[in-house]
Design an enzyme around this catalytic site. Structure first.
Site, short mmCIF file in Angstrom:
data_model
loop_
_atom_site.label_atom_id
_atom_site.label_comp_id
_atom_site.label_asym_id
_atom_site.label_seq_id
_atom_site.Cartn_x
_atom_site.Cartn_y
_atom_site.Cartn_z
N CYS A 180 0.86 -1.16 0.00
CA CYS A 180 0.00 0.00 0.00
C CYS A 180 0.91 1.22 0.00
O CYS A 180 2.12 1.11 0.16
CB CYS A 180 -0.85 -0.01 1.25
N ARG A 193 1.29 1.86 -5.96
CA ARG A 193 1.53 0.84 -4.94
C ARG A 193 0.27 0.07 -4.58
O ARG A 193 0.32 -0.93 -3.85
CB ARG A 193 2.09 1.50 -3.67
N TRP A 212 -3.76 -1.85 -1.43
CA TRP A 212 -3.73 -3.06 -2.26
C TRP A 212 -4.14 -4.17 -1.30
O TRP A 212 -3.38 -4.54 -0.41
CB TRP A 212 -2.34 -3.30 -2.82
N ASN A 216 1.07 0.04 6.09
CA ASN A 216 1.49 -0.71 4.91
C ASN A 216 2.24 -1.94 5.39
O ASN A 216 3.16 -1.83 6.20
CB ASN A 216 2.42 0.16 4.05
N GLY A 217 1.84 -3.12 4.92
CA GLY A 217 2.52 -4.35 5.32
C GLY A 217 1.51 -5.37 5.80
O GLY A 217 0.32 -5.28 5.46
N GLU A 255 9.73 -11.44 -21.46
CA GLU A 255 9.40 -10.09 -21.00
C GLU A 255 8.30 -9.47 -21.87
O GLU A 255 7.37 -8.84 -21.37
CB GLU A 255 10.67 -9.22 -21.00
N LYS A 294 4.68 -8.21 -20.50
CA LYS A 294 4.15 -6.86 -20.75
C LYS A 294 2.75 -6.96 -21.34
O LYS A 294 1.84 -6.28 -20.93
CB LYS A 294 5.04 -6.08 -21.74
N GLU A 316 0.12 -8.33 -18.68
CA GLU A 316 -0.21 -7.53 -17.49
C GLU A 316 -0.94 -6.24 -17.83
O GLU A 316 -1.74 -5.77 -17.03
CB GLU A 316 1.01 -7.27 -16.60
N HIS A 331 7.20 -29.15 -28.15
CA HIS A 331 7.14 -30.14 -27.06
C HIS A 331 5.85 -29.99 -26.26
O HIS A 331 5.81 -30.37 -25.09
CB HIS A 331 8.37 -30.02 -26.17
N LYS A 350 2.96 -1.87 -7.99
CA LYS A 350 4.35 -1.80 -8.47
C LYS A 350 5.33 -2.40 -7.47
O LYS A 350 6.24 -3.11 -7.86
CB LYS A 350 4.73 -0.36 -8.77
O1 M6R Z 1 10.70 -3.89 -8.00
P1 M6R Z 1 11.05 -5.23 -8.57
O2 M6R Z 1 11.92 -5.11 -9.76
O3 M6R Z 1 11.64 -6.15 -7.55
O4 M6R Z 1 9.67 -5.84 -9.03
C1 M6R Z 1 9.59 -7.16 -9.49
C2 M6R Z 1 8.27 -7.43 -10.15
O5 M6R Z 1 7.23 -7.27 -9.23
C3 M6R Z 1 8.03 -6.49 -11.34
O6 M6R Z 1 9.05 -6.58 -12.26
C4 M6R Z 1 6.69 -6.84 -12.02
O7 M6R Z 1 6.78 -8.07 -12.64
C5 M6R Z 1 6.30 -5.74 -13.01
N1 M6R Z 1 4.90 -5.47 -12.90
C6 M6R Z 1 6.55 -6.09 -14.41
O8 M6R Z 1 6.15 -5.12 -15.32
#
Ligand code: M6R
Length: 601
Positions: free
Chosen positions: A2, A27, A76, A102-103, A474, A478, A481, A497, A596
């Site tokens: 959060c 967040r 969150w 937060n936590g 990657e 992208k 998500e 496979h 994030k």
């Molecule tokens: O802050 P971090 O790089 O440790 O975050 C890791 C993942 O949570 C982050 O890369 C996540 O997969 C992103 N949403 C990807 O776009």
């Protein structure tokens, strides 16, 4: 995961809180709330406003009553659905104490039972609500003392801010394994989960450490450690600009951050030049390397594996941080590289602690100055990408990848695995990759055209080989998500496979190719997909004519040394995911269910 903010000073507190909390929405964004202390009829009132949904929706309806102190929260959800009751801040029974947290409080069930037996009534399903009730239980006119006693009872990871109706001159905050930063101005104090929230107000910050309590007042901020001793740490000046955390005319943060890449990549390279001389000798002595990370950072790590093996000749394995702890092995001469954009990802931090417990040397690669991982690792390399607000990582990925090239080639050069010419070729290659990225961003029409037909897909496959296999993973992450199209990234050779069974005429395949030793095999794989009637989009270097024999859907990227192609390809794929998501009307900067900074394990 959060976001929490606090303000105390001469400004209208709610204005500052709304503005700074909006910048923390990355967040978490399923509900939000504020608590402030206002004077009314000669007495203090604790006013609490909270609602499900985005901050803007509720902020416009909130009356500003001239409060000079307040706390805010964007959520969150972990415990309890996102609704008004579960939104923070939470209050004590008598409504005098408000807390934004937060936590996660691991022992909340035990505490709730204990407090309920003493007459406390809980309104929400959250773990967080135990905090104001505990403080209330210990409160005897001294808020700091009550907070100190409450935190002794809490287990888990938590950063929280507490205010009391009868103490409108202070905010008491505590940090334990969740980020919290203090900011100061003239006669005012700020608190936030992350500096980006406060860049418009101050650039003078103090990063709190675990076990520290801060009391923020207009005439100063005092910090004590777990033993009650005063902490006298240097305040840090952060050179990020407020406009770095603004959209600056772009529709979304993500597209702004995609376009910032030539600059962020330059900054990574320039920063490296000043860091490389101070690399600890332990890095160069590593016999094996283990890279540990999550999500996009994991993909940067996978690319790093190929680079460490190629440029440094060091056997490298890559592990998802959430799985690292389950591995029994102890690799004593191993260097553990922890990649985390935010430096606050709970799984990666737990892995860092585990690696240290096993006696390994840890290197953090992060974008955030003063982040938890940078404080816990033996050595830190900063990406210097500038703040990244969009939940989907873009510019930090290319910086992480650049860091893998720079670190692997430097270690390889120092150990004699590669000679000076090859070492120089890496830096030259990265400079030409930056120019290629500039060109990709200079003309996005072709990407938009491909996004049109892809936007109606339900499933997609991304294929690559060698260093473009992590690029395919990657690209797929992208796409899924931000556009919510189900997609899978695969090494192209693995498709037959199993996954080949899923290919049909409405299942697009996006093949990432470069002009290297994988080229002809990639063409073969493209042929296999086309033969199953899948529409194939090939991402190919300029000048290649072979691919047009297999498909007329081609996206070109500027020709560069294939060894650096993942950088140009990844930026092209970020644009593709972005335009597809935009056509589908998705919430690009705040995709559903995500945040994030993932500060829970
Ligand atoms: O802050 P971090 O790089 O440790 O975050 C890791 C993942 O949570 C982050 O890369 C996540 O997969 C992103 N949403 C990807 O776009």
């Amino acid at each position: 995961m959060c976001g929490i903010v606090g303000y105390l000073g001469d400004r209208e507190a709610l204005e500052v809180l709304v503005d700074s909390l909006r910048r923390l929405e990355y967040r978490g964004y399923d509900s939000a709330g504020f608590a402030s202390i206002v004077r009314s009829g000669g007495a203090n009132d604790l006013e609490v406003r909270k609602a499900p949904g985005y901050i803007d929706a509720m902020a416009s309806e909130m009356e500003r009553k001239g409060a000079r102190i307040g706390i805010g929260h964007t959520r969150w959800a972990t415990h309890g659905v996102p609704n008004q009751v579960n939104a923070h801040p939470h209050c004590s029974c008598d409504g005098t104490i408000a807390v934004a947290h937060n936590g996660i409080i691991d022992n909340h069930t035990t505490l709730k039972d204990e407090l309920a037996s003493k007459g406390h009534e809980f309104r929400s399903q959250t773990d967080s609500e135990v905090i104001p009730h505990l403080i209330e239980e210990y409160y005897d006119g001294d808020l700091e003392e009550a907070v100190a006693r409450a935190v002794e009872r809490l287990e888990g990871s938590f950063a929280f801010l507490a205010i009391h109706r009868d103490h409108p001159d202070r905010i008491v905050c505590y940090r334990e394994k969740s980020p919290l930063v203090l900011g100061k101005g003239a006669g005012e104090g700020f608190i936030a989960s992350d500096v980006t929230a406060l860049l418009s107000y101050t650039n003078s910050f103090l990063y709190m450490e675990d076990g520290e309590t801060a009391v923020v007042k207009a005439d100063g901020i005092s910090v004590r450690n777990r033993d009650g001793d005063h902490v006298d740490r240097t305040w840090k000046l952060v050179d990020w600009r407020p406009e770095d955390a603004e959209k600056s005319g772009f529709k979304h943060f993500m597209i702004k951050e995609i376009h910032e890449q030539p600059r962020s990549m330059h900054q990574t390279l320039a920063g490296w030049m000043s860091d490389e001389d101070a690399l600890p000798p332990r890095l160069v002595r590593a016999r094996t390397i283990k890279i540990v990370s999550c999500g996009t950072s994991y993909h940067a790590g996978l690319l790093g594996k190929y680079l460490f093996e190629r440029y440094a000749g060091i056997p490298t394995t890559v592990e998802m941080a959430s799985e690292y702890r389950y591995a029994d092995r102890t690799e004593e001469d191993s260097l553990v590289i922890l990649i985390s954009q935010s430096g606050e990802t709970a799984d990666t931090i737990a892995a860092a602690r585990e690696a240290k417990r096993r006696g390994m040397f840890t290197l953090a690669v992060t974008n955030v100055l003063g982040s938890t991982i940078s404080r816990e690792a033996d050595h830190t390399l900063y990406l210097r990408s500038g703040p990244e607000i969009g939940v989907a990582a873009s510019k930090t990925f290319t910086s992480q990848v650049m860091m893998m090239y720079l670190l692997s080639s430097t270690i390889g050069h120092r150990t004699g695995h590669i000679g000076r010419d090859e070492f120089r070729k890496v830096k030259d290659g990265l400079r030409s990759a930056i120019r290629a990225v500039e060109k990709v961003l200079g003309d996005t029409e072709a990407v938009k055209a491909q996004a049109e037909w892809l936007s109606s897909a339900h499933h997609a496959f991304f294929l690559g080989r060698y260093i473009n296999f992590p690029a395919a993973l990657e690209a797929s992450l992208k796409m899924k998500e931000i556009s919510y199209i189900h997609s899978e990234g695969y090494p192209a050779g693995e498709l037959k496979h199993g996954p080949l069974a899923l290919l049909q005429k409405d299942t697009p395949v996006i093949a990432l190719i470069s002009d290297d030793h994988t080229y002809s095999k990639m063409l073969g794989n493209i042929g296999e997909c086309a033969a199953r009637s899948s529409p194939v989009l090939v991402v190919a270097p300029e000048g290649d004519s072979e691919v047009s024999r297999y498909t007329d859907r081609i996206l070109r990227y500027p020709w560069i040394d294939p060894m650096f192609s993942p950088l140009a390809i990844s930026v092209t794929m970020q644009l593709l995911a972005y335009y597809v998501a935009d056509l589908r009307g998705c919430s690009i900067d705040k995709p559903r269910n995500l945040a994030k900074s993932v500060t829970v394990e």
